[in-house]
Scaffold this active site. Sequence first.
Site, PDB file in Angstrom:
ATOM      1  N   HIS A   1       0.807  -1.172  -0.005  1.00 28.17           N
ATOM      2  CA  HIS A   1      -0.034   0.036   0.051  1.00 28.17           C
ATOM      3  C   HIS A   1       0.899   1.161  -0.096  1.00 28.17           C
ATOM      4  O   HIS A   1       2.091   1.143   0.479  1.00 28.17           O
ATOM      5  CB  HIS A   1      -1.060   0.161   1.225  1.00 28.17           C
ATOM      6  CG  HIS A   1      -1.850  -0.929   0.971  1.00 28.17           C
ATOM      7  ND1 HIS A   1      -2.976  -0.992   1.781  1.00 28.17           N
ATOM      8  CD2 HIS A   1      -2.200  -1.851   0.350  1.00 28.17           C
ATOM      9  CE1 HIS A   1      -3.972  -2.223   1.333  1.00 28.17           C
ATOM     10  NE2 HIS A   1      -3.395  -2.788   0.529  1.00 28.17           N
TER      11      HIS A   1
ATOM     12  N   GLU B   1       0.903   3.819   1.761  1.00 30.93           N
ATOM     13  CA  GLU B   1       1.286   4.490   2.974  1.00 30.93           C
ATOM     14  C   GLU B   1       2.496   3.701   3.593  1.00 30.93           C
ATOM     15  O   GLU B   1       3.509   4.220   4.180  1.00 30.93           O
ATOM     16  CB  GLU B   1       0.270   4.074   4.109  1.00 30.93           C
ATOM     17  CG  GLU B   1      -1.186   4.981   3.788  1.00 30.93           C
ATOM     18  CD  GLU B   1      -1.990   4.087   2.848  1.00 30.93           C
ATOM     19  OE1 GLU B   1      -1.570   3.525   1.998  1.00 30.93           O
ATOM     20  OE2 GLU B   1      -3.293   4.480   3.030  1.00 30.93           O
TER      21      GLU B   1
ATOM     22  N   CYS C   1      -6.548   2.001   4.601  1.00 31.82           N
ATOM     23  CA  CYS C   1      -7.135   0.830   5.447  1.00 31.82           C
ATOM     24  C   CYS C   1      -6.756   0.732   6.668  1.00 31.82           C
ATOM     25  O   CYS C   1      -5.621   1.163   7.228  1.00 31.82           O
ATOM     26  CB  CYS C   1      -6.798  -0.388   4.384  1.00 31.82           C
ATOM     27  SG  CYS C   1      -5.124  -0.627   4.703  1.00 31.82           S
TER      28      CYS C   1
ATOM     29  N   CYS D   1      -3.108  -0.128   7.218  1.00 30.08           N
ATOM     30  CA  CYS D   1      -2.050   1.124   7.105  1.00 30.08           C
ATOM     31  C   CYS D   1      -2.191   2.057   8.212  1.00 30.08           C
ATOM     32  O   CYS D   1      -1.197   2.634   8.660  1.00 30.08           O
ATOM     33  CB  CYS D   1      -2.634   1.967   5.701  1.00 30.08           C
ATOM     34  SG  CYS D   1      -1.759   0.950   4.364  1.00 30.08           S
TER      35      CYS D   1
HETATM   36  O1  LIG Z   1      -4.667   1.995   2.670  1.00 31.75           O
HETATM   37  C1  LIG Z   1      -4.960   1.573   1.466  1.00 31.75           C
HETATM   38  C2  LIG Z   1      -5.889   1.030   0.736  1.00 31.75           C
HETATM   39  C3  LIG Z   1      -5.655   0.415  -0.515  1.00 31.75           C
HETATM   40  N1  LIG Z   1      -4.492   0.746  -1.258  1.00 31.75           N
HETATM   41  C4  LIG Z   1      -4.489   0.188  -2.630  1.00 31.75           C
HETATM   42  C5  LIG Z   1      -4.414  -1.377  -2.593  1.00 31.75           C
HETATM   43  C6  LIG Z   1      -4.673  -1.529  -3.954  1.00 31.75           C
HETATM   44  O2  LIG Z   1      -3.659  -1.491  -4.805  1.00 31.75           O
HETATM   45  C7  LIG Z   1      -5.800  -0.265  -4.134  1.00 31.75           C
HETATM   46  C8  LIG Z   1      -7.233  -0.842  -3.825  1.00 31.75           C
HETATM   47  O3  LIG Z   1      -7.713  -1.762  -4.894  1.00 31.75           O
HETATM   48  P1  LIG Z   1      -8.988  -2.015  -5.225  1.00 31.75           P
HETATM   49  O4  LIG Z   1      -9.395  -2.526  -6.829  1.00 31.75           O
HETATM   50  O5  LIG Z   1      -9.962  -0.358  -5.373  1.00 31.75           O
HETATM   51  O6  LIG Z   1      -9.806  -2.739  -4.101  1.00 31.75           O
HETATM   52  O7  LIG Z   1      -5.413   0.533  -3.327  1.00 31.75           O
HETATM   53  C9  LIG Z   1      -3.630   1.580  -0.609  1.00 31.75           C
HETATM   54  O8  LIG Z   1      -2.485   1.716  -1.157  1.00 31.75           O
HETATM   55  N2  LIG Z   1      -3.896   1.981   0.726  1.00 31.75           N
HETATM   56 ZN    ZN Z   2      -3.557   0.138   3.419  1.00 32.85          ZN
END
Ligand SMILES: O=c1ccn([C@H]2C[C@H](O)[C@@H](COP(=O)(O)O)O2)c(=O)[nH]1
Ligand code: ZN
EC number: 3.5.4.12
Length: 157
Positions: A79, A81, A105, A108
């Site tokens: 991710h 972060e 999320c 993170c």
């Molecule tokens: O905190 C976060 C949450 C998600 N991400 C990234 C991880 C994935 O590459 C995308 C999410 O993919 P979807 O197809 O929208 O489910 O976002 C992040 O970097 N940081």
């Molecule tokens: Zn995340």
Amino acid sequence: ISEREDILESAQYFMGVALLAARRSRDPSTQVGACIVNEEKKIVGVGYNGMPNGCGDDSLPWRRSGDNPVETKYFYVCHAELNAIMNKNSADLKGCTIYVTLFPCNECSKLLIQAGIKNVIYLSDKYHKLDNVIASKKMLDLTCDSPTEPVEKNVVR
Ligand SMILES: O=c1ccn([C@H]2C[C@H](O)[C@@H](COP(=O)(O)O)O2)c(=O)[nH]1
Ligand SMILES: [Zn+2]
């Protein structure tokens, strides 16, 4: 000489850096960028979502769904972060602010909290109904100096 009136505010500038970082992401569905700023308003780390170093751009799947979760991106992608923290150019991140293009999320948020980051400013909150994001907000509400804030979208883009 008249004074310029359209100078970017610092929040717009730092979110702009996060948006630029997001454009480096190879994720076809969601590109995320993050920019960590210290108390002196200096950028100390930038990152975007991507596959782990050395895994090769096309060696792991980018798809979101499939019969076998091992064939989707979720087990692999780092991710934004996490990458911003790992790319830090400063010894510690205590008291920093993170500008992130998508609300973090829960995993993170745990990393941000353990790193000492005290403010989260975000752009999109498109997953606000998901349980992991609800849990993430609970943790950040308990630990951040000020409530997590959205940046006005139309000012940044
Ligand atoms: O905190 C976060 C949450 C998600 N991400 C990234 C991880 C994935 O590459 C995308 C999410 O993919 P979807 O197809 O929208 O489910 O976002 C992040 O970097 N940081
Ligand atoms: Zn995340």
